[in-house]
Design a protein around this motif. Structure first.
Motif, PDB file in Angstrom:
ATOM      1  N   VAL A   1       0.829  -1.217   0.000  1.00  0.00           N
ATOM      2  CA  VAL A   1       0.000   0.000   0.000  1.00  0.00           C
ATOM      3  C   VAL A   1       0.865   1.269   0.000  1.00  0.00           C
ATOM      4  O   VAL A   1       0.339   2.373  -0.175  1.00  0.00           O
ATOM      5  CB  VAL A   1      -0.954   0.024   1.218  1.00  0.00           C
ATOM      6  N   VAL A   2       2.172   1.122   0.206  1.00  0.00           N
ATOM      7  CA  VAL A   2       3.041   2.298   0.298  1.00  0.00           C
ATOM      8  C   VAL A   2       3.437   2.766  -1.099  1.00  0.00           C
ATOM      9  O   VAL A   2       3.960   1.987  -1.901  1.00  0.00           O
ATOM     10  CB  VAL A   2       4.295   2.006   1.147  1.00  0.00           C
ATOM     11  N   ARG A   3       3.177   4.032  -1.398  1.00  0.00           N
ATOM     12  CA  ARG A   3       3.513   4.586  -2.714  1.00  0.00           C
ATOM     13  C   ARG A   3       4.752   5.476  -2.666  1.00  0.00           C
ATOM     14  O   ARG A   3       5.406   5.705  -3.671  1.00  0.00           O
ATOM     15  CB  ARG A   3       2.329   5.437  -3.229  1.00  0.00           C
ATOM     16  N   GLU A   4       5.074   6.002  -1.484  1.00  0.00           N
ATOM     17  CA  GLU A   4       6.160   6.995  -1.397  1.00  0.00           C
ATOM     18  C   GLU A   4       6.749   6.955   0.013  1.00  0.00           C
ATOM     19  O   GLU A   4       6.011   6.882   0.998  1.00  0.00           O
ATOM     20  CB  GLU A   4       5.562   8.392  -1.661  1.00  0.00           C
ATOM     21  N   VAL A   5       8.086   6.978   0.107  1.00  0.00           N
ATOM     22  CA  VAL A   5       8.745   7.176   1.403  1.00  0.00           C
ATOM     23  C   VAL A   5       9.842   8.199   1.185  1.00  0.00           C
ATOM     24  O   VAL A   5      10.746   7.993   0.368  1.00  0.00           O
ATOM     25  CB  VAL A   5       9.358   5.870   1.965  1.00  0.00           C
ATOM     26  N   GLN A   6       9.749   9.329   1.897  1.00  0.00           N
ATOM     27  CA  GLN A   6      10.753  10.377   1.721  1.00  0.00           C
ATOM     28  C   GLN A   6      11.104  11.020   3.048  1.00  0.00           C
ATOM     29  O   GLN A   6      10.340  10.931   4.018  1.00  0.00           O
ATOM     30  CB  GLN A   6      10.233  11.477   0.777  1.00  0.00           C
ATOM     31  N   GLU A   7      12.251  11.679   3.075  1.00  0.00           N
ATOM     32  CA  GLU A   7      12.631  12.530   4.198  1.00  0.00           C
ATOM     33  C   GLU A   7      12.341  13.969   3.799  1.00  0.00           C
ATOM     34  O   GLU A   7      12.862  14.452   2.798  1.00  0.00           O
ATOM     35  CB  GLU A   7      14.128  12.372   4.512  1.00  0.00           C
ATOM     36  N   PHE A   8      11.477  14.631   4.563  1.00  0.00           N
ATOM     37  CA  PHE A   8      11.187  16.052   4.363  1.00  0.00           C
ATOM     38  C   PHE A   8      11.599  16.759   5.651  1.00  0.00           C
ATOM     39  O   PHE A   8      11.025  16.484   6.702  1.00  0.00           O
ATOM     40  CB  PHE A   8       9.678  16.265   4.119  1.00  0.00           C
ATOM     41  N   TYR A   9      12.554  17.660   5.576  1.00  0.00           N
ATOM     42  CA  TYR A   9      13.242  18.127   6.784  1.00  0.00           C
ATOM     43  C   TYR A   9      12.489  19.256   7.496  1.00  0.00           C
ATOM     44  O   TYR A   9      12.849  20.423   7.409  1.00  0.00           O
ATOM     45  CB  TYR A   9      14.683  18.496   6.426  1.00  0.00           C
ATOM     46  N   GLY A  10      11.440  18.840   8.203  1.00  0.00           N
ATOM     47  CA  GLY A  10      10.636  19.812   8.950  1.00  0.00           C
ATOM     48  C   GLY A  10      10.550  19.399  10.402  1.00  0.00           C
ATOM     49  O   GLY A  10       9.456  19.256  10.944  1.00  0.00           O
ATOM     50  N   ASP A  11      11.692  19.203  11.042  1.00  0.00           N
ATOM     51  CA  ASP A  11      11.734  18.621  12.392  1.00  0.00           C
ATOM     52  C   ASP A  11      11.844  19.692  13.472  1.00  0.00           C
ATOM     53  O   ASP A  11      12.591  19.531  14.437  1.00  0.00           O
ATOM     54  CB  ASP A  11      12.926  17.655  12.473  1.00  0.00           C
ATOM     55  N   TYR A  12      11.122  20.791  13.297  1.00  0.00           N
ATOM     56  CA  TYR A  12      11.171  21.898  14.254  1.00  0.00           C
ATOM     57  C   TYR A  12       9.865  22.680  14.157  1.00  0.00           C
ATOM     58  O   TYR A  12       9.133  22.551  13.181  1.00  0.00           O
ATOM     59  CB  TYR A  12      12.361  22.825  13.956  1.00  0.00           C
ATOM     60  N   VAL A  13       9.580  23.476  15.172  1.00  0.00           N
ATOM     61  CA  VAL A  13       8.348  24.272  15.205  1.00  0.00           C
ATOM     62  C   VAL A  13       8.687  25.706  14.788  1.00  0.00           C
ATOM     63  O   VAL A  13       9.476  26.382  15.451  1.00  0.00           O
ATOM     64  CB  VAL A  13       7.724  24.251  16.620  1.00  0.00           C
ATOM     65  N   ALA A  14       8.107  26.154  13.655  1.00  0.00           N
ATOM     66  CA  ALA A  14       8.350  27.514  13.156  1.00  0.00           C
ATOM     67  C   ALA A  14       7.376  28.465  13.848  1.00  0.00           C
ATOM     68  O   ALA A  14       6.162  28.299  13.753  1.00  0.00           O
ATOM     69  CB  ALA A  14       8.153  27.547  11.646  1.00  0.00           C
ATOM     70  N   VAL A  15       7.912  29.460  14.558  1.00  0.00           N
ATOM     71  CA  VAL A  15       7.078  30.382  15.345  1.00  0.00           C
ATOM     72  C   VAL A  15       6.817  31.674  14.579  1.00  0.00           C
ATOM     73  O   VAL A  15       5.684  32.102  14.398  1.00  0.00           O
ATOM     74  CB  VAL A  15       7.754  30.698  16.701  1.00  0.00           C
ATOM     75  N   ASN A  16       7.895  32.314  14.129  1.00  0.00           N
ATOM     76  CA  ASN A  16       7.849  33.501  13.267  1.00  0.00           C
ATOM     77  C   ASN A  16       8.721  33.172  12.066  1.00  0.00           C
ATOM     78  O   ASN A  16       9.487  32.199  12.106  1.00  0.00           O
ATOM     79  CB  ASN A  16       8.419  34.730  14.002  1.00  0.00           C
TER      80      ASN A  16
END
Length: 565
Positions: free
Chosen positions: A118-133
């Motif tokens: 069932v898996v169509r895509e596996v990627q690393e998207f580098y959003g490992d933080y909380v953007a405040v401003n």
């Protein structure tokens, strides 16, 4: 360099890659915060994402007609939960995105679990933080380590978050760190190891001047998180507390049910975006203008006499309703700030704080603090912060009376736990620990500036203080930041004025420092500074911090990596 935009682009890309059709967004606790900070739910709904689920919630319904977009941190717990999910899939197809680098071993675990393909895509998207401003991010971590060392799991988390910021902004930086901090050195070295290990990911187009990552330690400036604040965003955090853009107003006297929790997001609230850095006096004036504008519009709406009037009203209604919500929210927030300022004598408290850290006649400050300890209107936390500031400011003064002030706190009824914070702040950020002359008492230039400032009269007595970060960035931009105090990691050094700078503060940053960075970015065309920290502090969270140690085609602007099954 805009961290909100970087995260938004990743999320948009995930949704686009799943193609048309109804979708569910499956997240963990942390990625839920990451997404909610940059996208309103209504915006994501427009992209055919109709369901938001947590991977750790039990009893989710099977909905095979939905495509599932998974956005998860690559931790063992999530990998195990996802493997279980893939063995018994609840949704039709899976598009999997990890917020930072995932190991080959964990990818193998997932591949073996995908029996039903069932898996169509596996990627690393580098959003490992909380953007405040746009220029501010956090990892939402309080208490980095016992004593002067890292907790291993939090060091790992911080390295993942910081390398993720660099990858999302497409920066392979030269690294400098605060030499007086062992924690700063360790973090800098671990980030460099990650960059070397993942060298292929960091192969960005070379710029004329290399970007800089500057790793600092909160201990060098324990004063800034102790101060009351007078700009809108900072003041709301100090007096009401902001967590992932949400403010709890349930304790406000007479609050209506729909305003017990409000969201303040500069991305989705024009008034808030325009007033983030305004001081309290200006906000009052701007709120009045907002009210006047709303009243004019509502009077205009009152005349619904013809079909044309009705049509105009219906067309304008969503905008009118949105404005009504904005007015109600900000009038409530600013009204509560005003109530607290008056009730708790915060103007008097703040003036004394500023005198303590900026001018500092010892006997006058001591007398004022004693007077405020005796003032029943001033709350326990505010007299505590004054004594903590006094302890830092006059640590080496011959007539230092910290013990007398702590005794005065005891007599007033301040708890043992809170009184112990006076000793804790000296352990955390006293002279022995910080490695900098924070008050620059021996610096003739600083003394002259302070003297001249006193002669001219300060424009606003409540905002005289400048955080140490201001001085550090000013010296860095002028090429005068001492290498002995802030060495480079490795042999290469920067010969030109840096343009792209990522500053990371171990132990948390503050909205006062965010305001300083905003001002630097505006005053220096071509210079882009992004500030991050393990958390964004107010006084309450800083007490927690210091008590711990004592106790398709990817667009060219986006860094991703496809993980092969």
């Amino acid at each position: 360099m805009n961290v909100i935009l970087a995260i938004k682009q990743y999320i948009s890309k995930m949704i686009e890659e799943a193609g048309p059709g109804m979708k569910v967004l499956l997240m963990d606790k942390e990625t839920t915060s990451i997404v909610s900070m940059v996208y309103a739910q209504s915006e994501i709904l427009q992209k055919e994402v109709y369901l938001f689920e947590r991977i750790d919630s039990s009893g989710r319904e099977a909905m095979k007609h939905l495509k599932c977009i998974c956005f998860l941190r690559p931790i063992r717990e999530n990998v195990e939960l996802l493997a279980q999910e893939l063995r018994m899939p609840k949704y039709g197809l899976y598009y999997i995105y990890f917020s930072s680098v995932i190991s080959k071993q964990e990818v193998k675990v997932l591949a073996e679990a995908d029996d039903q393909e069932v898996v169509r895509e596996v990627q690393e998207f580098y959003g490992d933080y909380v953007a405040v401003n746009p220029h501010l991010f956090t990892l939402n971590i309080i208490g980095c380590g016992p004593g002067l060392g890292w907790k291993t799991d939090l060091l790992t988390r911080t390295v993942q978050g910081l390398t993720s910021v660099l990858l999302s902004l497409k920066k392979c930086p030269m690294i400098r760190y605060q030499n007086s901090s062992e924690m700063a050195r360790r973090l800098a070295e671990n980030v460099r190891q990650m960059i070397n290990k993942e060298a292929a990911l960091f192969e960005f187009r070379k710029t004329d001047v290399a970007p800089v990552l500057l790793v600092l330690d909160r201990r060098a400036d324990a004063v800034t998180p102790l101060l009351n604040q007078w700009t809108y965003q900072a003041m709301v955090h100090e007096l009401l507390g902001i967590h992932n853009n949400r403010i709890n107003l349930s304790n406000v006297p007479g609050i209506s049910k729909d305003l017990q929790e409000v969201v303040l997001s500069a991305e989705h609230d024009e008034f808030y975006a325009n007033n983030l850095y305004m001081n309290f006096g200006e906000i009052g004036t701007n709120i009045k203008e907002l009210m006047d504008e709303f009243q004019k519009k509502s009077k205009g709406q009152a005349k619904v006499e013809s079909i044309a009037d009705m049509k105009a009203f219906v067309e304008n209604y969503p905008q009118f309703r949105k404005m009504s919500g904005t007015v109600a929210k900000h009038v409530t927030v600013v009204g509560e700030l005003s109530r607290l300022v008056a009730k708790l004598s915060l103007l008097e408290v703040s003036e004394t704080e500023q005198e303590l850290v900026c001018q500092g006649d010892h006997s006058a400050c001591l007398q004022k603090i004693r007077s405020l300890i005796g003032n029943e209107k001033v709350q326990h936390t505010d007299v505590l912060r004054l004594v903590m500031l006094y302890a830092l400011r006059y640590e080496s003064h011959s007539n230092n009376d910290v013990s007398g002030l702590v005794e005065a706190l005891r007599k007033r009824g301040v708890s043992d736990k809170h009184r112990s914070m006076v000793h804790a702040v000296l352990e955390y950020g006293g002279k022995k620990t910080r490695g900098t002359d924070l008050f620059r008492d021996g610096d003739p230039v600083a003394i002259t500036k302070r003297f001249l400032k006193g002669l001219k009269g300060v424009e606003n007595v409540y905002t005289q203080h400048q955080p140490l970060l201001n001085t550090v960035l000013d010296q860095l931009l002028k090429g005068k930041l001492k290498e002995s105090a802030y060495p480079y990691l490795g042999t290469s050094q920067l010969r030109d004025r840096p343009q792209d700078i990522v500053v990371f503060m171990i132990g948390g940053t503050t909205y006062e420092e965010s305001f300083a960075v905003h001002h630097i970015n505006r005053s220096n065309p071509g210079v882009r500074v992004v500030l991050g920290g393990t958390t964004v502090h107010n006084f309450k969270s800083f007490l927690e911090e210091i008590s711990q140690p004592v106790h398709g085609q990817t667009p060219s602007h986006m860094t991703t990596r496809t993980v092969h099954w």
